[in-house]
Scaffold this active site. Sequence first.
Site, PDB file in Angstrom:
ATOM      1  N   HIS A 234     -40.220   0.253  20.499  1.00 38.61           N
ATOM      2  CA  HIS A 234     -39.791   0.959  19.287  1.00 38.61           C
ATOM      3  C   HIS A 234     -38.521   0.293  18.783  1.00 38.61           C
ATOM      4  O   HIS A 234     -38.052  -0.702  19.373  1.00 38.61           O
ATOM      5  CB  HIS A 234     -39.593   2.457  19.576  1.00 38.61           C
ATOM      6  CG  HIS A 234     -38.731   2.721  20.771  1.00 38.61           C
ATOM      7  ND1 HIS A 234     -37.385   2.423  20.800  1.00 38.61           N
ATOM      8  CD2 HIS A 234     -39.027   3.219  22.003  1.00 38.61           C
ATOM      9  CE1 HIS A 234     -36.886   2.747  21.982  1.00 38.61           C
ATOM     10  NE2 HIS A 234     -37.873   3.230  22.744  1.00 38.61           N
TER      11      HIS A 234
ATOM     12  N   HIS B  32     -35.807  -0.872  21.230  1.00 36.77           N
ATOM     13  CA  HIS B  32     -36.027  -2.160  21.912  1.00 36.77           C
ATOM     14  C   HIS B  32     -35.732  -3.327  20.958  1.00 36.77           C
ATOM     15  O   HIS B  32     -35.158  -4.335  21.353  1.00 36.77           O
ATOM     16  CB  HIS B  32     -37.486  -2.297  22.368  1.00 36.77           C
ATOM     17  CG  HIS B  32     -37.916  -1.306  23.402  1.00 36.77           C
ATOM     18  ND1 HIS B  32     -38.768  -0.258  23.111  1.00 36.77           N
ATOM     19  CD2 HIS B  32     -37.623  -1.198  24.718  1.00 36.77           C
ATOM     20  CE1 HIS B  32     -38.994   0.441  24.213  1.00 36.77           C
ATOM     21  NE2 HIS B  32     -38.311  -0.091  25.198  1.00 36.77           N
TER      22      HIS B  32
END
Length: 278
Positions: A34, A37
């Site tokens: 997501h 990250h």
Amino acid sequence: MQVLTTIESLQGLLKGWRSDNQTVSLVPTMGGLHEGHLSLVRMANNNSDKTLVSIYLNPTQFGKGEDFDSYPRTIDADLGALENCQADAVFVPETEQMYPDGWSFDYEVGDIGKILCGITRPHFFKGVAQAVYRLLEIVEPEIAVFGQKDYQQLFIIKKMLRDMSLGVQILSHSTVRESDGLAMSTRNNYLSSKERAIAPELFRILERAREGYLSSKTVESLRVDIHKSINQHFELEYAEIIDANNLKQITDNTTEIAILCAVSLGPTRLIDNIFFWR
Ligand code: PAF
């Protein structure tokens, strides 16, 4: 962007980078990527010549009855997002590559892994330390990048590197939040729409606690307030107000405070934290 599944092919690529004097950042992940990250990937891009992301759903950090089987496996979407983010390469090892027969890991995380998340997940930090150590051993990056949402994990990884005298620089990125304040997490995918509407209350509780602390409420009364507010919406696992630099009780020498918590919302476990200067 190159995708590699074996240590041999990865080390061939790394050798080429090294011979061109390129510095390398590693971003370890378990996939289910997501925006949180991706912010680590951008941080890596900004701090070294090459960014290598690893995607390995590490079984040793999951306990019996935890969500290893249901954890989102979204490799195609992950690779697309990493390509857009200009990662240079992605390492997607199988367990035989990560933990080959005969490879052993005997680092003791110690007491710091038995508090907070370690109370309900006693296996967790040893598993994390094992995966991170193994990836550092394979890649030998100059830099490794982690998120601050997993604050205790970050703390333990830094300690392991100091204990083992490993010369890798750790960079960390602040927690990335949805517009309503919910900390981004792969596990947010488990939330029903009703639970998703409740979930941002956790960060609001942490923010109110920070304001309370800064307006001179005592730690003990704040602890009671936080527990009470959390119990109205969630099932409390822990919520602690501690010294951010050692994860111990606040003392006169504390300069930075962390409020760390873990809760359950239905079947989903959420963690969050906030930290601030005193
Ligand atoms: O934070 C994670 O995603 C994992 O704990 C890590 C650091 C990739 C180790 O498996």
